[in-house]
Design a protein around this motif. Sequence first.
Motif, PDB file in Angstrom:
ATOM      1  N   LEU A 199       0.864  -1.176   0.000  1.00  0.00           N
ATOM      2  CA  LEU A 199       0.000   0.000   0.000  1.00  0.00           C
ATOM      3  C   LEU A 199       0.901   1.225   0.000  1.00  0.00           C
ATOM      4  O   LEU A 199       1.466   1.605   1.024  1.00  0.00           O
ATOM      5  CB  LEU A 199      -0.902   0.001   1.238  1.00  0.00           C
ATOM      6  N   LEU A 200       1.079   1.832  -1.160  1.00  0.00           N
ATOM      7  CA  LEU A 200       1.834   3.077  -1.252  1.00  0.00           C
ATOM      8  C   LEU A 200       0.991   4.190  -0.653  1.00  0.00           C
ATOM      9  O   LEU A 200      -0.231   4.221  -0.827  1.00  0.00           O
ATOM     10  CB  LEU A 200       2.177   3.396  -2.705  1.00  0.00           C
ATOM     11  N   SER A 240      -1.471  -1.043  -4.405  1.00  0.00           N
ATOM     12  CA  SER A 240      -2.590  -0.267  -3.884  1.00  0.00           C
ATOM     13  C   SER A 240      -2.053   1.066  -3.392  1.00  0.00           C
ATOM     14  O   SER A 240      -0.835   1.241  -3.221  1.00  0.00           O
ATOM     15  CB  SER A 240      -3.293  -1.028  -2.758  1.00  0.00           C
ATOM     16  N   TYR A 241      -2.964   1.994  -3.144  1.00  0.00           N
ATOM     17  CA  TYR A 241      -2.514   3.358  -2.840  1.00  0.00           C
ATOM     18  C   TYR A 241      -3.528   4.052  -1.952  1.00  0.00           C
ATOM     19  O   TYR A 241      -4.749   3.878  -2.126  1.00  0.00           O
ATOM     20  CB  TYR A 241      -2.345   4.153  -4.137  1.00  0.00           C
ATOM     21  N   ARG A 243      -6.005  -1.299  -5.502  1.00  0.00           N
ATOM     22  CA  ARG A 243      -7.086  -0.582  -4.838  1.00  0.00           C
ATOM     23  C   ARG A 243      -6.611   0.836  -4.514  1.00  0.00           C
ATOM     24  O   ARG A 243      -5.644   1.018  -3.777  1.00  0.00           O
ATOM     25  CB  ARG A 243      -7.507  -1.335  -3.575  1.00  0.00           C
ATOM     26  N   ILE A 244      -7.300   1.824  -5.058  1.00  0.00           N
ATOM     27  CA  ILE A 244      -6.862   3.213  -4.990  1.00  0.00           C
ATOM     28  C   ILE A 244      -7.815   4.015  -4.120  1.00  0.00           C
ATOM     29  O   ILE A 244      -9.014   4.130  -4.428  1.00  0.00           O
ATOM     30  CB  ILE A 244      -6.789   3.841  -6.406  1.00  0.00           C
ATOM     31  N   VAL A 245      -7.303   4.583  -3.025  1.00  0.00           N
ATOM     32  CA  VAL A 245      -8.104   5.408  -2.116  1.00  0.00           C
ATOM     33  C   VAL A 245      -7.605   6.847  -2.182  1.00  0.00           C
ATOM     34  O   VAL A 245      -6.413   7.112  -1.966  1.00  0.00           O
ATOM     35  CB  VAL A 245      -8.021   4.900  -0.665  1.00  0.00           C
TER      36      VAL A 245
END
Length: 496
Positions: A88-89, A206-207, A230-232
């Motif tokens: 998760l970047l 993901s981010y 998965r991008i937040v």
Amino acid sequence: MRRTLSIAIIVAAVATVMVPGVSQAETPTAIKWSDCPADVAKGVPMPEGMQCGTLKVPLDHRDPDGKQIDIAVSRLASKKPEQRRGVLLTNPGGPSSGLGYPAFLVATGLPKSVLDSYDVIGFDPRGIGRSTPVTCDLTVAQLVDGNIPPYARNAADVAKRAAESKKLAEQCASSKTASMLPFLSTANTARDMDKIRAALGEEKASYAGASWGTHLGALYTTLFPDRSDRIVLDSNLDKGGWDYASDRLWSQGVEDRFPDFAKYVAANHREYGLGWTPAQVRSKYLELGARLDKKPVESPDGTFDGKLFRQITFGFLYGAPQMPVLASVWKSLDANQAPPPLPGGDDAAAGAENLVSGRYYIICNDSSWPKSLATYQRNVAIDRIKYPLFGAAGANVQPCAYWPKAIEKPVQVTDEGPSNVLMVQNLRDPATPLAGALGLRKAFGDRAVMVTADQGGHGVYPMGKNQCANHAVTQFLVKGERPARDYHCTAAAEPR
């Protein structure tokens, strides 16, 4: 007010068992991990096992074998390999240092389920912090304005700011790091992120990014849709990122958020004496700004003029815990007394020259700003009337007006790519207002779903109090369960 504190406020002013490999076309460059420097996570505990390292990336991604620069990277590895999904970047916004951001996320309540599902990755964007830092040789006086233009009372103030901005742009273009200037941008930072992904041996990343980090995430998933998991995006800039239109939106953001502060102050009138009603508190703001324009309050640590008063108010509208502090500042100024020194100014201001310089390098390369002084003078005059609280600051000139022409056209966010973006947004955000988030949401089309929260301030996840919005993000990151449609979380945390 201590000069360093005013600088700090204005500058500151989110499961597979197997680990994916890399494709045959990518050979990961190993990052050598070691203990992080003690000052990486200032103000929050360093999580056990957090490590730091450095990755070499091309200064110019069009020339991968050319000059290389250092990108500082951190990692908080999952302690549950059987639950680990990938990486998760993360990015806290700014643009600012993100090396210690995993520690901040843990300290502010990032759920254990997320920590078990990912190696949480932080990094300093190119040009900032430990990632080959740049400079504009800014003086202390230039730092006081940071990246927020001062409130302009008239056309002459705009002209004065324009002259200062032109000088600042010239300083950046002639500094010892000016050779890096053409290559600092949000798009190139997104390309650096993809190099980090590859170096970590992951097919996808993901981010989770906040504020300016939403623009970074939007460009990453635009440039690399097939490598985005998965991008937040939390507290969203419009599709153009931090451009002149975004600066002008601050004025709408202050209008959206100010009533929350006014209600707090009015409810505590016996303590602060600033107004029995929110309308009276708003009148007090306008009165104090005008009074300090004419007669600043002096102290051994600095001068409280109308410009600084408005900038501090803007910065302290970011979070509810800051409201009592802001009200106390107002109370002192209303009595023509300098507020007492506030804690944390010296530490927060450390590295401010690089931070402000790096932000200019990046945001000024990202988009084309108006060149005409008359345009700024006209817009300031309009916004001063339309948004009396902060309009004459938001519409004022930035050094970007005098920046060299960028070598790359802006990357346009589109609806092309997988439907894997979750946007979360407070209704009353002073820095990235709902109006901008709606613009980005429209640009993404079916790629995104947006969850709005009936709360004020800058930042939703995980520090926000709205459990409805927080739950949506956690479910998406951990289980991949994204809402089927846009929805709203009321103040009672019930979706509708």
